[in-house]
Design a protein around this motif. Structure first.
Motif, mmCIF file in Angstrom:
data_model
loop_
_atom_site.group_PDB
_atom_site.id
_atom_site.type_symbol
_atom_site.label_atom_id
_atom_site.label_comp_id
_atom_site.label_asym_id
_atom_site.label_seq_id
_atom_site.Cartn_x
_atom_site.Cartn_y
_atom_site.Cartn_z
ATOM 1 N N VAL A 185 22.839 12.225 -23.660
ATOM 2 C CA VAL A 185 21.286 12.046 -24.524
ATOM 3 C C VAL A 185 21.481 13.160 -25.382
ATOM 4 O O VAL A 185 20.956 14.462 -25.196
ATOM 5 C CB VAL A 185 20.560 11.770 -24.503
ATOM 6 N N GLU A 186 21.820 12.918 -26.752
ATOM 7 C CA GLU A 186 20.870 14.433 -27.809
ATOM 8 C C GLU A 186 20.024 13.884 -28.310
ATOM 9 O O GLU A 186 19.382 12.780 -28.816
ATOM 10 C CB GLU A 186 22.088 14.453 -29.206
ATOM 11 N N ALA A 187 18.901 14.123 -27.420
ATOM 12 C CA ALA A 187 17.574 14.138 -27.351
ATOM 13 C C ALA A 187 16.062 14.846 -28.801
ATOM 14 O O ALA A 187 15.316 14.710 -28.827
ATOM 15 C CB ALA A 187 16.305 13.532 -26.452
ATOM 16 N N ASP A 188 17.221 15.542 -30.046
ATOM 17 C CA ASP A 188 16.522 16.247 -30.557
ATOM 18 C C ASP A 188 17.292 16.124 -31.999
ATOM 19 O O ASP A 188 18.347 16.253 -31.997
ATOM 20 C CB ASP A 188 16.199 17.370 -29.891
ATOM 21 N N GLY A 189 16.967 16.677 -32.730
ATOM 22 C CA GLY A 189 16.747 17.033 -33.940
ATOM 23 C C GLY A 189 16.464 18.671 -34.439
ATOM 24 O O GLY A 189 15.520 19.231 -33.782
#
Length: 304
Positions: free
Chosen positions: A159-163
């Motif tokens: 999961v890419e959980a940040d920008g």
């Protein structure tokens, strides 16, 4: 190099977040990536490592992300059935699927799942604008990823959980990061190329919050000790990480940089010892990785 902690079956959790081996079905292992300066490249490096080991992988995001290429994914799954899906190029080997039920089909290789397309990429006829490349998508809610993990359809969910707006360093805002509650491992990525450079919003995402937490003002040169303060602070790098989750700090492009610039230390051989001191001073941190995800390669794993 592929650390054993990342393999499904390794006891990656403890305490309240432990997932019993007796549970049926066996939940997917969830690895969430936060921070800046190499999250997406790290995400797909991990996915490829699992594919090489014949494990099924679901890649997704809780924020926004570009659709992967045919070199990055085998399946692309739109969880929303109300939108058109992108037509694959003739040379593409990706299979496009629609609906959550398709998750049962895409069990081998790397699958990428998203909730919906970003609206501004559609024309007035609600079809995809053909001149938009690549397409950006809206991710999946953290609680929905927890539900998918409980189904146990995949060995691993990444999961890419940040920008981070393409910056090298990220200080989370009050509502960030968007972590699934049942994350087994959280990997915080930092672009080491920011070290030694004057601090500005060109390199730091959420600069005002970063300065408040680290004491590093705009124009000062960024040092590893500033990043250590960001790690240790309760509103810093590992804010809102679930209880019992393993925490890893990944310094991307570390081998291209002098980690100790501005620290009065020019001997790179001392870096692992100094990083281990930092690791031992932060009880929540389980390991520090030195990597270059442009290659991609993981060079060194530092543990307590």
């Amino acid at each position: 190099m592929f650390p054993r902690i990342l393999l499904p079956g390794y006891k990656a959790c403890h305490g309240d977040n432990d997932k019993s081996a007796n549970s049926t079905p066996k939940p997917s292992m969830v690895i969430s990536l936060i921070g800046a300066g190499g999250k997406t490249s790290t995400l797909f490096w991990l996915a490829n490592q699992y594919r090489q080991r014949q494990l099924s992988v679901l890649v997704t995001t809780t924020t926004k992300m570009y659709l992967p290429s045919s070199q990055q994914a085998d399946y692309i799954i739109s969880l929303s059935t109300s939108q058109n899906i992108p037509l694959p190029r003739r040379s593409s080997q990706i299979e496009y699927l629609t609906g959550q039920h398709q998750l049962h089909i895409a069990r081998s290789g790397i699958s990428f799942a998203y909730q919906s397309l970003i609206p501004e990429q559609c024309n007035t006829n609600n079809s995809l604008a053909q001149d938009v490349t690549p397409l950006k998508v809206q991710g999946v809610a953290p609680q929905d990823i927890d539900a998918l993990a409980a189904m146990g359809l995949f060995d691993v969910i990444l999961v890419e959980a940040d920008g981070a707006k393409h910056r090298w360093v990220k200080c989370p805002d009050s509502h960030e990061p968007a972590l699934p509650r049942h994350s087994d491992i959280v990997i915080a990525v930092t672009g080491a190329e920011a070290l030694g450079k004057p601090v500005s919003d060109r390199h730091i995402h959420r600069l005002a919050r970063f300065s408040r937490i680290t004491g590093c003002k705009a124009g000062e040169r960024l040092t590893l000790m500033h990043l250590a303060r960001l790690i240790r602070h309760p509103d810093g790098m590992f804010k809102q990480v679930p209880t019992g989750c393993r925490c890893i700090w990944l310094l991307n492009k570390a081998c291209q940089c002098n980690l100790w610039q501005g620290e009065g230390c020019s001997d790179k051989a001392l870096a692992p010892a100094r990083l281990r001191q930092l690791l031992n001073s932060h009880r929540q941190l389980d390991a520090i990785w030195l990597a270059d995800m442009d290659i991609p390669a993981l060079y060194q794993v530092i543990t307590p």
